[in-house]
Design an enzyme around this catalytic site. Sequence first.
Site, PDB file in Angstrom:
ATOM      1  N   ASP A  98       0.798  -1.230   0.000  1.00 19.44           N
ATOM      2  CA  ASP A  98       0.000   0.000   0.000  1.00 19.44           C
ATOM      3  C   ASP A  98       0.828   1.276   0.000  1.00 19.44           C
ATOM      4  O   ASP A  98       0.330   2.347   0.319  1.00 19.44           O
ATOM      5  CB  ASP A  98      -0.909   0.002   1.235  1.00 19.44           C
ATOM      6  N   GLU A 120      -0.134  -8.993  -0.927  1.00 22.14           N
ATOM      7  CA  GLU A 120      -0.787  -8.390   0.245  1.00 22.14           C
ATOM      8  C   GLU A 120      -1.986  -7.536  -0.215  1.00 22.14           C
ATOM      9  O   GLU A 120      -2.120  -6.353   0.122  1.00 22.14           O
ATOM     10  CB  GLU A 120       0.187  -7.562   1.100  1.00 22.14           C
ATOM     11  N   GLU A 134      -2.233   5.169   2.579  1.00 20.97           N
ATOM     12  CA  GLU A 134      -2.131   3.745   2.231  1.00 20.97           C
ATOM     13  C   GLU A 134      -3.464   3.113   1.822  1.00 20.97           C
ATOM     14  O   GLU A 134      -3.512   2.275   0.919  1.00 20.97           O
ATOM     15  CB  GLU A 134      -1.513   2.963   3.395  1.00 20.97           C
ATOM     16  N   HIS A 210       5.189   5.616  13.410  1.00 21.62           N
ATOM     17  CA  HIS A 210       5.672   6.396  12.265  1.00 21.62           C
ATOM     18  C   HIS A 210       4.581   6.850  11.295  1.00 21.62           C
ATOM     19  O   HIS A 210       4.869   7.564  10.346  1.00 21.62           O
ATOM     20  CB  HIS A 210       6.679   5.568  11.456  1.00 21.62           C
ATOM     21  N   ARG A 212       1.826   8.566   9.029  1.00 20.84           N
ATOM     22  CA  ARG A 212       1.567   9.986   8.722  1.00 20.84           C
ATOM     23  C   ARG A 212       0.356  10.529   9.454  1.00 20.84           C
ATOM     24  O   ARG A 212       0.351  11.664   9.920  1.00 20.84           O
ATOM     25  CB  ARG A 212       1.355  10.149   7.205  1.00 20.84           C
ATOM     26  N   HIS A 243      11.971   5.658  13.551  1.00 24.82           N
ATOM     27  CA  HIS A 243      11.918   5.835  12.095  1.00 24.82           C
ATOM     28  C   HIS A 243      12.611   7.152  11.739  1.00 24.82           C
ATOM     29  O   HIS A 243      12.425   8.156  12.435  1.00 24.82           O
ATOM     30  CB  HIS A 243      10.444   5.854  11.679  1.00 24.82           C
TER      31      HIS A 243
END
Length: 383
Positions: A98, A120, A134, A210, A212, A243
């Site tokens: 994604d 996936e 995503e 991490h 967004r 990250h």
Amino acid sequence: MKKIRIMSIFGTRPEAIKMAPLLLELQRRPEIESIPCLTAQHREMLDSVMHLFGLSADYDLNIMEPGQTLSTVTAKALTGLGRVLDEARPDFVFVHGDTTTCFTAALAAFYAKIPVGHVEAGLRSGDVYSPYPEEMNRKLTGQIAALHFAPTAGNAENLRREGITDGIFVTGNTVIDAMRYTIDRFPGTFGNKLDDIDWPNRRIITLTCHRRENYGTPMQEIFKAAKTLVDRHPDIELVYPVHPAPAVREAAQAILGGTERIHLIAPLDTVQMHALLARSCLVLTDSGGLQEEAPALGKPVLVLRKETERPEAITAGTARLAGVAYDNILHEAERLLLDPTAYAAMANAVNPYGDGHAAERIVDAVLWRFGGMGERPGDFRPL
Ligand code: UD1
Ligand code: UDP
């Protein structure tokens, strides 16, 4: 016989971890010429995985820039991949998951009229802004793909609900294949400041964060809850491989930096990461992959999000949605730290996401559908 030329396109750490078993399987098949192509949306985190699995790429667009935006990644990857596909002309393209690399690679392959297999496939949260971007990336990739490799039966059902009925294979998630590889290589030590921890007498909490959509206030609430947890429980050591995205590093340093028993460390390589999970008592995370790995190791997971596209571990009882509010995260974590019965109820090894043979099923499916070879692979079913 002419080989089937298959290009696998990926660019970030989690894609690399989950594509590695597939690349190894493609290399093993005499009917296939495997052509790995990296966008390098990530750089050192991607290189670390390639090195670990002994992989190299035929193409590397090297697009990563510090603090990159969604549009710059999309534009650079699309332009670069257009050129690569024109030059290499593979028969088939694999994309994964994604990320922006995933969607862009699927789009570039569509422009080049090359069929796409989506590894996936079918994970859905139901909210296009969470995870962002995503959820939209995987929906759009699903529209383009000819073959859909759904890890679970629930993921396949999500696709059917969107009107995608052809070319779906339930394969399990290749992350469980990857864990078979890493677990055999667990190190005795971490070779960094974690070696100073009094492991036998401490409870380890692993934190990663991490996403967004968690930037800003949610991330601050998460970090404040983690800090209070450590302050209140003197036997806890919190390990957070941070990250490298600037927004994440700055928030982590501002709230958690310089605190006793909180270890802000550079990203671990994946063998070390899985070894850390295996030694943890609890995992706090907004990561997708960790929601799949920790249950396989029998480690309770509190998901630092309002939703998840991975409900299987919640159904199995080893993961819970803790949300992004300070009070709730603290409440959920302390319930587990203070109540052995509540902890024992969640600390079960379950594998709803795979049996370690996903890559074989995926390659068998491609050979069957596109090469007219072999048999249709049977669906993955959890025990
Ligand atoms: C990306 C994916 C996300 C995935 C995550 C895994 C998108 C939109 N997001 O998010 O789905 O969960 O990867 O980690 O595709 N950076 C480095 N070195 C690296 C990697 C990243 O310095 O090896 C820094 C750079 O400053 C970079 C920033 O991290 O600009 C953000 O990277 P990016 O890939 O845009 O976003 P992620 O948050 O990593
Ligand atoms: N991971 C790793 N080193 C770290 C942190 C995570 O190897 O320091 C691995 C983790 O085990 C999992 C994957 O990276 O396999 C998850 O990646 P990430 O959380 O970045 O992305 P997501 O899965 O959320 O897309």
